[in-house]
Enzyme design. Structure first.
Site, PDB file in Angstrom:
ATOM      1  N   GLU A 138      -1.642  -9.275  -0.997  1.00  0.00           N
ATOM      2  CA  GLU A 138      -3.081  -9.420  -0.773  1.00  0.00           C
ATOM      3  C   GLU A 138      -3.858  -9.262  -2.065  1.00  0.00           C
ATOM      4  OE1 GLU A 138      -3.632  -7.838   3.774  1.00  0.00           O
ATOM      5  OE2 GLU A 138      -2.967  -6.391   2.269  1.00  0.00           O
ATOM      6  N   GLU A 184       3.738  -5.856   7.036  1.00  0.00           N
ATOM      7  CA  GLU A 184       3.060  -4.757   7.742  1.00  0.00           C
ATOM      8  C   GLU A 184       3.486  -4.645   9.203  1.00  0.00           C
ATOM      9  OE1 GLU A 184       0.102  -6.026   4.498  1.00  0.00           O
ATOM     10  OE2 GLU A 184       1.557  -6.992   5.826  1.00  0.00           O
ATOM     11  N   GLY A 188       0.047  -5.138   0.700  1.00  0.00           N
ATOM     12  CA  GLY A 188      -1.140  -5.045  -0.140  1.00  0.00           C
ATOM     13  C   GLY A 188      -0.953  -5.675  -1.495  1.00  0.00           C
ATOM     14  N   ALA A 203       0.846  -1.189   0.000  1.00  0.00           N
ATOM     15  CA  ALA A 203       0.000   0.000   0.000  1.00  0.00           C
ATOM     16  C   ALA A 203       0.884   1.242   0.000  1.00  0.00           C
ATOM     17  CB  ALA A 203      -0.911  -0.008   1.222  1.00  0.00           C
TER      18      ALA A 203
END
Length: 257
Positions: A111, A131, A108, A65
């Protein structure tokens, strides 16, 4: 339509979406996610498209992200705005989405790849959920999908340490379906997507829905669901054509009816 953060191409019956923020290793900013969602919706609405390939660059599928976008957000910002929920549109696409991953798929990015229906990995691919190093945890399915794919022990280790998994380990662990040489990744992904797109659309949608149901229900309920969907496909013209073509020893000509 033109996009700022993705590049969209059409290859016959296959739609190709390439994440395109090279200066940020394809970090998943909100504008990128909105571009991605619009591109997915356009391919979903296009009757000529039977499958979609999602990829990044040789260096990174997506390195995570966008931290610069997130760092100053408060609990109220992310909770009331349901931050990250728009990412899930990838998993809601009815047409099969194949992730073609080279380089880093972290946080992300990992994911997002797991939201696709399956992952083809270049031999250069590296997966991880780092993360924890930022003082948070995965928030877009990393603790849930990764655990379902590779099991509790490996997922727990990756989420608690931030360790990366290379392509060979990812294949052994069941995270990716196949590993191919990096130079052949897009060619192989498009070829695989073309194979899917050539099948009966109704059968493809039904099979995708049934496989996904395996993660949502018990074995007995899943088998019951599968059986009923299998029965329903006998109402399609494609079932008649597929079986007739088999008996006549010729390629089937599916009409998606």
């Amino acid at each position: 339509m033109t996009y700022e953060n993705v590049v969209v191409e059409t290859h016959g019956p296959v739609g190709l979406i390439r994440l395109n923020r090279p200066q940020a290793l394809n970090a998943l900013s909100s504008p990128l996610i909105e571009d991605l969602n619009q591109a997915l919706e356009a391919f979903e609405a296009d009757e000529a498209i039977g499958a979609i390939v999602l990829t990044g660059s040789e260096k990174a599928f997506a390195a995570g992200a966008d931290i610069r976008e997130m760092q100053d957000k408060s609990f109220a910002d992310v909770f009331l705005g349901d931050f990250i929920s728009r990412w899930e549109n990838v998993s809601r696409t009815r047409k099969p989405v194949i992730a073609a991953v080279a380089g880093f798929a972290l946080g992300g990015g990992c994911e997002l790849a797991m939201m696709c229906d399956f992952i083809l990995a270049a031999d250069t691919a590296k997966f991880g959920q780092p993360e924890i190093k930022l003082g948070v945890m995965p928030g877009a399915g990393g603790t849930q999908r990764l655990t379902r794919f590779v099991g509790k022990s490996k997922a727990m280790e990756m989420c608690l340490t931030g360790r990366m998994m290379d392509a060979a380990e990812a294949e052994r662990s069941g995270l990716v379906s196949r590993v191919v040489p990096a130079a052949q990744l897009i060619e192989e992904a498009l070829r695989t997507a073309e194979t899917v797109a050539a099948m009966s659309r109704a059968a493809v949608y039904a099979a995708k829905e049934s496989v996904n149901r395996a993660y949502e229900t018990t074995l007995s309920e899943g088998i019951r669901f599968e059986r009923r969907v299998f029965h329903a496909l006998f109402a399609t013209e494609d079932q008649k054509e597929g079986m007739k073509a088999f008996v006549e020893k010729r390629p089937a000509r599916f009409r998606n009816r």
